[in-house]
Design an enzyme around this catalytic site. Structure first.
Site: not given
Length: 182
Positions: A8, A14, A34, A48
């Site tokens: 989820g 990640s 992205s 990230h």
């Protein structure tokens, strides 16, 4: 070898994928799917980027990934692709363009997404490097209220099933804990 990491939102996917990539090799090609459309997404991307080792190579791509993941990849450079769900969203919105949502042909949209995923699976099968794919498990909640969200959930679920079938390993991440399910 292809590994699929699912879970989820904010489950730790990640981090788990990055840990597996680091364990598999020093060198990593990080494929980011992205697209930055607003400041909130830009902040997510920065977060990230800052969490990854600086020496990892990054490529921003979400289409024709069989041109990036090939039999010519260095077997010593792990490929980490994040994320399949974003790739699906990108393909969907590129396919429909700025047409009215009520005119969308979801079967045609899914066929376009299926072409990209089929090419990706074949590319992963031919790639000599380990490939780690990250995806979201979007079908574990309530049935979405709107048509787009329902179709997206269904398409993503079918894509995840195909990827899990093709993968040699599948990990489910819940609350930061990865559980190998295949």
């Amino acid at each position: 070898m292809m590994k699929l990491i699912t879970g989820g939102a904010r489950s730790g996917k990640s981090r788990h994928a990055e840990t597996l990539a680091a364990q598999a090799g020093e060198r990593v090609l990080y494929i980011a799917t992205s697209q930055v459309m607003d400041e909130e997404m830009a902040a997510r991307v920065r977060h990230h980027q800052q969490s990854r080792p600086a020496h990892w190579r990054t490529l921003e791509a979400w289409r024709e990934l069989d041109r990036v993941i090939t039999p010519r990849n260095d077997p010593q450079e792990v490929v980490l692709l994040e994320c399949i769900t974003t790739l699906i969203s990108n393909v969907l919105f590129a396919f429909v363009g700025d047409t009215a949502e009520e005119t969308w042909d979801y079967a045609a949209i899914e066929a376009e997404i299926e072409r990209e995923i089929t090419a990706l699976i074949h590319a992963c099968e031919r790639c000599p490097a380990p490939v780690i794919l990250v995806t979201n498990e979007v079908g574990m909640g309530i049935v979405p209220e709107n048509r787009l969200a329902r179709h997206f959930r269904d398409i993503a679920g079918r894509v995840n099933q195909r990827l899990a079938q093709a993968a040699q390993e599948v990990w489910l991440v819940v609350s930061g804990i990865g559980v190998k399910i295949k």
